[in-house]
Enzyme design. Structure first.
Site, short mmCIF file in Angstrom:
data_model
loop_
_atom_site.label_atom_id
_atom_site.label_comp_id
_atom_site.label_asym_id
_atom_site.label_seq_id
_atom_site.Cartn_x
_atom_site.Cartn_y
_atom_site.Cartn_z
N GLY A 15 0.74 -1.20 -0.19
CA GLY A 15 0.05 -0.08 0.07
C GLY A 15 1.09 1.18 -0.09
CB ALA B 72 -3.34 8.42 -12.81
CG HIS C 122 -19.71 -10.12 -35.51
ND1 HIS C 122 -19.49 -11.15 -34.38
CD2 HIS C 122 -19.32 -10.96 -36.59
CE1 HIS C 122 -19.04 -12.18 -34.79
NE2 HIS C 122 -18.95 -12.21 -36.17
P1 FAD Z 1 1.47 12.14 -7.44
O1 FAD Z 1 1.65 11.35 -8.99
O2 FAD Z 1 2.03 11.31 -6.26
O3 FAD Z 1 2.24 13.38 -7.57
C1 FAD Z 1 2.54 14.23 -6.60
C2 FAD Z 1 3.75 15.20 -6.90
O4 FAD Z 1 4.02 15.87 -5.90
C3 FAD Z 1 5.05 14.21 -6.82
O5 FAD Z 1 5.84 14.61 -8.19
C4 FAD Z 1 6.08 14.85 -5.71
O6 FAD Z 1 7.30 14.85 -6.25
C5 FAD Z 1 5.24 16.47 -5.71
N1 FAD Z 1 5.48 16.79 -4.43
C6 FAD Z 1 5.25 16.27 -3.15
N2 FAD Z 1 5.50 16.96 -2.15
C7 FAD Z 1 6.04 18.08 -2.66
C8 FAD Z 1 6.28 19.48 -2.05
N3 FAD Z 1 6.42 19.77 -0.95
N4 FAD Z 1 6.56 20.51 -3.10
C9 FAD Z 1 6.88 20.25 -4.56
N5 FAD Z 1 6.50 19.02 -5.03
C10 FAD Z 1 5.96 18.14 -4.14
N6 FAD Z 1 -2.99 4.66 -11.24
C11 FAD Z 1 -3.88 4.47 -12.22
O7 FAD Z 1 -4.74 5.02 -12.29
N7 FAD Z 1 -3.62 3.59 -12.97
C12 FAD Z 1 -2.23 2.81 -13.05
O8 FAD Z 1 -2.05 1.97 -14.28
C13 FAD Z 1 -1.47 3.21 -12.12
N8 FAD Z 1 -0.20 2.54 -12.15
C14 FAD Z 1 0.62 2.67 -10.98
C15 FAD Z 1 1.71 1.87 -10.78
C16 FAD Z 1 2.69 2.13 -9.60
C17 FAD Z 1 4.00 1.22 -9.67
C18 FAD Z 1 2.44 3.04 -8.82
C19 FAD Z 1 3.20 3.48 -7.61
C20 FAD Z 1 1.34 3.72 -8.86
C21 FAD Z 1 0.26 3.44 -9.88
N9 FAD Z 1 -0.89 4.27 -9.94
C22 FAD Z 1 -1.68 4.09 -10.99
C23 FAD Z 1 -1.22 5.18 -8.88
C24 FAD Z 1 -0.93 6.54 -9.33
O9 FAD Z 1 0.27 6.86 -9.82
C25 FAD Z 1 -1.50 7.78 -8.53
O10 FAD Z 1 -2.89 7.33 -7.96
C26 FAD Z 1 -1.27 9.08 -9.08
O11 FAD Z 1 -0.07 9.29 -9.60
C27 FAD Z 1 -1.72 9.96 -7.88
O12 FAD Z 1 -1.75 11.20 -8.43
P2 FAD Z 1 -1.26 12.59 -7.73
O13 FAD Z 1 -1.34 13.84 -8.50
O14 FAD Z 1 -2.35 12.55 -6.39
O15 FAD Z 1 -0.04 12.37 -6.95
P1 NAI Z 2 -2.53 -2.53 -2.33
O1 NAI Z 2 -3.41 -1.85 -1.34
O2 NAI Z 2 -3.31 -2.61 -3.68
O3 NAI Z 2 -2.43 -4.03 -1.79
C1 NAI Z 2 -1.45 -4.23 -0.76
C2 NAI Z 2 -1.90 -5.83 -0.29
O4 NAI Z 2 -0.77 -6.20 0.63
C3 NAI Z 2 -3.35 -6.14 0.26
O5 NAI Z 2 -3.90 -7.02 -0.21
C4 NAI Z 2 -2.93 -6.28 1.78
O6 NAI Z 2 -3.80 -7.36 2.34
C5 NAI Z 2 -1.38 -6.73 1.66
N1 NAI Z 2 -0.81 -6.74 2.81
C6 NAI Z 2 -0.66 -5.71 3.78
N2 NAI Z 2 0.13 -6.07 4.92
C7 NAI Z 2 0.67 -7.19 4.75
C8 NAI Z 2 1.32 -8.12 5.44
N3 NAI Z 2 1.89 -7.76 6.54
N4 NAI Z 2 1.47 -9.23 5.29
C9 NAI Z 2 1.04 -9.78 3.76
N5 NAI Z 2 0.16 -9.00 3.07
C10 NAI Z 2 -0.07 -7.82 3.51
O7 NAI Z 2 -1.28 -1.70 -2.61
P2 NAI Z 2 -0.23 -1.61 -3.51
O8 NAI Z 2 -0.13 -3.04 -4.46
O9 NAI Z 2 0.94 -1.42 -2.81
O10 NAI Z 2 -0.55 -0.38 -4.27
C11 NAI Z 2 -0.81 0.75 -3.81
C12 NAI Z 2 -1.51 1.72 -4.64
O11 NAI Z 2 -1.30 2.15 -5.93
C13 NAI Z 2 -3.32 0.72 -5.09
O12 NAI Z 2 -3.97 0.90 -4.00
C14 NAI Z 2 -3.51 1.60 -6.28
O13 NAI Z 2 -4.32 2.64 -5.84
C15 NAI Z 2 -2.27 2.30 -6.64
N6 NAI Z 2 -1.89 1.58 -8.22
C16 NAI Z 2 -2.88 1.34 -9.15
C17 NAI Z 2 -2.56 0.70 -10.10
C18 NAI Z 2 -3.68 0.42 -11.31
O14 NAI Z 2 -4.52 1.61 -11.23
N7 NAI Z 2 -3.58 -0.13 -12.29
C19 NAI Z 2 -1.05 0.06 -10.34
C20 NAI Z 2 -0.34 -0.22 -9.23
C21 NAI Z 2 -0.54 0.84 -8.04
#
Ligand code: FAD
Ligand code: NAI
Length: 464
Positions: A270, A319, A443
């Site tokens: 998470g 996002a 289709h």
């Molecule tokens: P962020 O994208 O986290 O942006 C926040 C920005 O604020 C950062 O650039 C940070 O440097 C900047 N910042 C923080 N504090 C300060 C400060 N004090 N001053 C200046 N700048 C600052 N979501 C999807 O919908 N689809 C996906 O496929 C998906 N894949 C993901 C894969 C991974 C591996 C991860 C980790 C996340 C993924 N997510 C995905 C989640 C998605 O990235 C986030 O929900 C999204 O980026 C949140 O947007 P945000 O604008 O709230 O924050």
């Molecule tokens: P997550 O919340 O999706 O999954 C975390 C999992 O870890 C849960 O199933 C939880 O039960 C398990 N867990 C927690 N503590 C544990 C423990 N001590 N031992 C074993 N299992 C444990 O979190 P994740 O995968 O880190 O992603 C974070 C967030 O990033 C997501 O909630 C999502 O919002 C965003 N994200 C979105 C993507 C997308 O939209 N395709 C892709 C990647 C990230």
């Protein structure tokens, strides 16, 4: 004096800045990192999808081309090139934001932003110098960061988070993953496809804990077939990194302590809202115990003129959710009536098959006592899915038993992430399952599975 200063340039922040500029506001966006785009563009959505795409192609050439009568003799992996391509995709995407800021007359300001008071933001640069700017209004869009367990330190070598898992320069022999959530499954899939043995330890009794039970069950079966091992009801308690291995300890479902060793450990349990050194105390704002900032329906915090959106507030960390909030927040401050229907925000896991959903699960409807009808149609009964050689999966539509209004839709199958868009739009329009069932779907397309599932709500699917 800026009309609006946005702190953070992720999908929430940069989209809010663009919408505000479109509405005629003088806008600045402050970003502490060298490139714009936040988690999503730099270390999240975009690089993970680039690696998912490349690894899927590699896996397909090795394992499924033969089924199509394509014989490929020698297939080898150039991981350095794959990572370079991923970096190129990220660079093109983050550069795109520079272009959008220039085009919209937005001042992109590099440095760490913090509140001096509610109208004054200090920007501290990497070299320690700082400047202050004045803002009539501010949006906090500072996003989130990965969390770990108190007993596990991310050493960025043997023990990594999602950022590290996007940069490994060698395929692990045995990657252990904590958490069968979105990151664990997406990045676990990447490395499994590239040849790693992958074991996922999950605390809950199911994978993708929030998913509809039927989807979660099939997902586990399919991913297991792909070679990912799952240990469910495993509560990880600690991890110890050695020179070239890492050992993870967990409590199994009987409460007994077990351990497992591999060469890398991905911690994906998470993320947490990120407000470090933001100076919230200077404006009297507090965060909850998960670091989140509380907002009202207009995304305004307890401090007038200070707003917050995206991962830093409650709700799904997605996002497109952050983007919608950015747009609605700015439009409302401009006096435009706007709102977000959180029930119609889709969720996609980009594994293969993809897992996509919108609205309520069957379990949620039951728990809330809402009467519903269900239509379900398998990919295996669709001609296009057969032609694609991708017959695992189904579309399930849940509609209100009396009104027929669609309450939820769940898809597991190839391109589910694209297919869910139709159902999200349908839900936004308040459509009934009959509306979809009576709409023509080309289709042969996968979209016909959606139509057939909608027909199934009234028990009249045609091709099964
Ligand atoms: P962020 O994208 O986290 O942006 C926040 C920005 O604020 C950062 O650039 C940070 O440097 C900047 N910042 C923080 N504090 C300060 C400060 N004090 N001053 C200046 N700048 C600052 N979501 C999807 O919908 N689809 C996906 O496929 C998906 N894949 C993901 C894969 C991974 C591996 C991860 C980790 C996340 C993924 N997510 C995905 C989640 C998605 O990235 C986030 O929900 C999204 O980026 C949140 O947007 P945000 O604008 O709230 O924050
Ligand atoms: P997550 O919340 O999706 O999954 C975390 C999992 O870890 C849960 O199933 C939880 O039960 C398990 N867990 C927690 N503590 C544990 C423990 N001590 N031992 C074993 N299992 C444990 O979190 P994740 O995968 O880190 O992603 C974070 C967030 O990033 C997501 O909630 C999502 O919002 C965003 N994200 C979105 C993507 C997308 O939209 N395709 C892709 C990647 C990230």
């Amino acid at each position: 004096m800026y009309d609006l200063v946005v702190i953070g340039s992720g999908p929430g922040g940069y989209i809010a800045a663009i919408r505000a500029a479109q509405l005629g506001m003088k806008v600045a966006c402050v970003e502490r990192y060298a490139t714009y785009g936040g988690t999503c563009l730099n270390v999240g959505c975009i690089p993970s999808k680039a690696m998912l795409e490349s690894s899927e192609r590699y896996h397909e050439v090795k394992h499924s081309y033969d089924d199509h009568g394509i014989e490929v003799s020698a297939v080898s992996l150039n991981l350095a090139k794959m990572l370079d391509r991923k970096n190129g995709v990220v660079e093109a995407s983050t550069n795109g934001i520079n272009y959008l800021f220039n085009k919209n007359g937005i001042d992109g300001l590099r440095g760490h932003g913090s509140f001096v008071d509610k109208n004054t933001i200090k920007i501290t640069k990497d070299d320690g110098t700082s400047e202050t700017i004045q803002a009539k209004r501010t949006i906090i869009a500072t996003g989130s960061k990965p969390v770990s367990l108190p007993s596990i330190t991310i050493d960025k070598d043997r023990i990594i988070d999602s950022t590290g898992a996007l940069e490994l320069t060698e395929v692990p022999e045995h990657l252990i993953v904590i958490g069968a959530g979105v990151i664990g499954l997406e990045l676990g899939s990447v490395w499994a496809r590239l040849g790693a043995k992958v074991t996922v330890l999950e605390y809950m009794p199911k994978i993708l804990a929030g998913a509809d039970d039927e989807v979660s069950k099939l997902a586990k079966r399919v991913f297991s077939k792909q070679g990912i091992d799952f240990v469910l009801e495993a509560k990880v308690t600690g991890a110890e990194a050695g020179a070239d291995s890492v050992t993870v300890t967990y409590e199994d479902k009987k409460g007994e302590t077990q351990s497992i060793s591999g060469d890398r450990l991905l911690v994906s349990i998470g993320r947490r809202a990120y407000t470090d050194k933001l100076g919230l105390e200077a404006i009297g704002l507090e965060t909850d115990k998960r670091g989140r900032v509380e907002v009202d329906h207009d995304f305004q915090t307890g401090v007038e003129g200070v707003y917050a959106i995206g991962d830093v507030i409650a709700g799904a960390m997605l996002a497109h959710k952050a983007e919608e909030e950015g747009v609605v927040c700015v439009e409302k401050m401009h006096g435009i009536g706007a709102h977000i229907n959180y029930d119609a925000i889709p969720d996609v896991v980009y594994t293969e098959p993809e897992v996509a959903s919108v609205g309520k699960t069957e379990q949620q409807l039951k728990a809330e006592g809402i009467p519903f009808k269900k239509g379900k149609f398998p990919f295996s009964a669709n001609g296009r899915a057969r032609a694609l050689n991708a017959t695992d999966g189904f579309v399930k539509i849940l509609a209100h038993a009396e009104t027929d209004r669609i309450l939820g839709a769940h898809i597991i199958g190839i391109r589910a992430g694209d297919m869910i868009a139709e159902l999200a739009v349908a839900m936004e329009f308040g459509a009934s399952s009959e509306d979809i069932a009576r709409s023509s779907h080309a289709h042969p397309t996968l979209a016909e599975i959606v139509k057939e599932a909608a027909l199934g709500v009234e028990g009249r699917s045609l091709n099964i």
